[in-house]
Design a protein around this motif. Structure first.
Motif, mmCIF file in Angstrom:
data_model
loop_
_atom_site.group_PDB
_atom_site.id
_atom_site.type_symbol
_atom_site.label_atom_id
_atom_site.label_comp_id
_atom_site.label_asym_id
_atom_site.label_seq_id
_atom_site.Cartn_x
_atom_site.Cartn_y
_atom_site.Cartn_z
ATOM 1 N N UNK A 66 0.826 -1.205 0.000
ATOM 2 C CA UNK A 66 0.000 0.000 0.000
ATOM 3 C C UNK A 66 0.860 1.254 0.000
ATOM 4 N N UNK A 67 1.943 1.213 0.747
ATOM 5 C CA UNK A 67 2.860 2.348 0.824
ATOM 6 C C UNK A 67 4.280 1.836 0.942
ATOM 7 N N UNK A 68 5.139 2.414 0.130
ATOM 8 C CA UNK A 68 6.576 2.218 0.249
ATOM 9 C C UNK A 68 7.150 3.576 0.605
ATOM 10 N N UNK A 69 7.750 4.226 -0.368
ATOM 11 C CA UNK A 69 8.268 5.588 -0.165
ATOM 12 C C UNK A 69 7.100 6.569 -0.045
ATOM 13 N N UNK A 70 7.279 7.535 0.835
ATOM 14 C CA UNK A 70 6.310 8.630 0.969
ATOM 15 C C UNK A 70 7.032 9.955 0.872
ATOM 16 N N UNK A 71 6.313 10.962 0.388
ATOM 17 C CA UNK A 71 6.837 12.316 0.435
ATOM 18 C C UNK A 71 6.559 12.885 1.822
ATOM 19 N N UNK A 72 7.247 13.954 2.165
ATOM 20 C CA UNK A 72 7.008 14.592 3.452
ATOM 21 C C UNK A 72 5.573 15.111 3.527
ATOM 22 N N UNK A 73 5.044 15.629 2.431
ATOM 23 C CA UNK A 73 3.660 16.129 2.418
ATOM 24 C C UNK A 73 2.670 14.984 2.684
ATOM 25 N N UNK A 120 8.795 11.692 11.270
ATOM 26 C CA UNK A 120 10.104 11.099 11.021
ATOM 27 C C UNK A 120 9.939 9.624 10.615
ATOM 28 N N UNK A 121 8.992 9.351 9.764
ATOM 29 C CA UNK A 121 8.660 7.991 9.365
ATOM 30 C C UNK A 121 9.781 7.335 8.572
ATOM 31 N N UNK A 122 9.923 6.041 8.727
ATOM 32 C CA UNK A 122 10.887 5.259 7.950
ATOM 33 C C UNK A 122 10.445 5.172 6.483
ATOM 34 N N UNK A 123 9.179 5.480 6.196
ATOM 35 C CA UNK A 123 8.707 5.528 4.805
ATOM 36 C C UNK A 123 9.412 6.639 4.019
ATOM 37 N N UNK A 124 9.815 7.697 4.694
ATOM 38 C CA UNK A 124 10.442 8.832 4.024
ATOM 39 C C UNK A 124 11.816 8.497 3.468
ATOM 40 N N UNK A 125 12.445 7.464 4.046
ATOM 41 C CA UNK A 125 13.808 7.096 3.645
ATOM 42 C C UNK A 125 13.872 5.757 2.912
ATOM 43 N N UNK A 126 12.722 5.133 2.667
ATOM 44 C CA UNK A 126 12.714 3.853 1.969
ATOM 45 C C UNK A 126 12.995 2.666 2.868
ATOM 46 N N UNK A 127 12.773 2.837 4.158
ATOM 47 C CA UNK A 127 13.056 1.779 5.114
ATOM 48 C C UNK A 127 11.789 1.165 5.708
ATOM 49 N N UNK A 128 10.624 1.408 5.098
ATOM 50 C CA UNK A 128 9.373 0.844 5.606
ATOM 51 C C UNK A 128 8.401 0.594 4.462
ATOM 52 N N UNK A 129 7.525 -0.379 4.690
ATOM 53 C CA UNK A 129 6.428 -0.660 3.762
ATOM 54 C C UNK A 129 5.173 -0.954 4.573
ATOM 55 N N UNK A 130 4.034 -0.700 3.966
ATOM 56 C CA UNK A 130 2.750 -1.124 4.526
ATOM 57 C C UNK A 130 2.203 -2.200 3.612
ATOM 58 N N UNK A 131 1.942 -3.380 4.188
ATOM 59 C CA UNK A 131 1.420 -4.520 3.440
ATOM 60 C C UNK A 131 -0.005 -4.778 3.908
ATOM 61 N N UNK A 132 -0.956 -4.574 3.014
ATOM 62 C CA UNK A 132 -2.372 -4.633 3.364
ATOM 63 C C UNK A 132 -3.011 -5.858 2.715
ATOM 64 N N UNK A 133 -3.810 -6.606 3.487
ATOM 65 C CA UNK A 133 -4.492 -7.764 2.912
ATOM 66 C C UNK A 133 -5.334 -7.384 1.700
ATOM 67 N N UNK A 134 -5.268 -8.224 0.698
ATOM 68 C CA UNK A 134 -6.052 -8.056 -0.529
ATOM 69 C C UNK A 134 -7.061 -9.189 -0.552
ATOM 70 N N UNK A 135 -8.333 -8.839 -0.348
ATOM 71 C CA UNK A 135 -9.393 -9.837 -0.185
ATOM 72 C C UNK A 135 -10.538 -9.508 -1.130
ATOM 73 N N UNK A 136 -10.893 -10.471 -1.969
ATOM 74 C CA UNK A 136 -11.996 -10.290 -2.918
ATOM 75 C C UNK A 136 -11.870 -8.992 -3.708
ATOM 76 N N UNK A 137 -10.643 -8.706 -4.164
ATOM 77 C CA UNK A 137 -10.409 -7.547 -5.012
ATOM 78 C C UNK A 137 -10.327 -6.216 -4.299
ATOM 79 N N UNK A 138 -10.270 -6.239 -2.948
ATOM 80 C CA UNK A 138 -10.221 -4.981 -2.189
ATOM 81 C C UNK A 138 -9.162 -5.047 -1.102
ATOM 82 N N UNK A 139 -8.590 -3.893 -0.794
ATOM 83 C CA UNK A 139 -7.697 -3.789 0.356
ATOM 84 C C UNK A 139 -8.547 -3.789 1.616
ATOM 85 N N UNK A 140 -8.175 -4.634 2.578
ATOM 86 C CA UNK A 140 -8.961 -4.759 3.810
ATOM 87 C C UNK A 140 -8.027 -4.734 5.013
#
Length: 158
Positions: free
Chosen positions: A40-47, A62-82
């Protein structure tokens, strides 16, 4: 064991700029998971991070997403993020196994502790985190979809 799941086009796009060790863990996790997921999210901008903090979806600028050190992995169920806990626990287990196979330490947002250092189930890890917060008179912030490389081993510049 191979899951038959693959990372989709959007997930692959979200992994651009993410640290190669974390990308490798995600790529292996999708192969062995019992629960399909999307990056769902890898790199993020500061905004983007500011907006998430403003609406309470994140607690830090000061998220780790800003530096490429974090990801959000969201379940994909019946064609939707849940955002549902049982599927998230399954993803956490796949990430734990993948990270251990690759020798990569992973901190999990479900407990804000090292997923790869624990033998406890994700549910137990969350319960322990909630108990630690109660003892400290703090409200827990559960972010089960969040996985990050620890700062001690992966400083933002590295």
């Amino acid at each position: 064991m191979m899951s038959g799941f693959v990372l989709g086009k959007r997930s692959l796009q979200e992994l651009k700029g993410v640290h190669p060790d974390l990308v490798g863990v995600v790529e292996r996790a999708i192969q062995i998971t019992v629960q399909d997921f999307s990056v769902h999210d890898g790199m993020r901008t500061f905004a983007e991070q500011q907006a998430l903090v403003a609406r309470g979806a994140s607690k830090t600028l000061n998220s780790r997403h800003l530096t490429g050190h974090a990801v959000d992995l969201v379940p994909y169920i019946n064609g939707k993020l849940r955002w549902e806990w049982d599927p998230i626990y399954n993803i956490a287990e796949a990430v734990r196994i993948a990270a251990q196979e690759k020798g990569v330490e992973i901190r999990w947002g479900g407990s804000w502790s090292m997923l790869t250092d624990s033998e406890d189930s994700p549910e137990d890890m969350m319960a322990d985190y909630a108990a630690r917060c109660r003892r400290a008179n703090k409200k827990p912030f559960f972010d089960g979809a969040h996985f990050e490389l620890p700062k001690a081993l992966y400083p933002s510049g590295g």
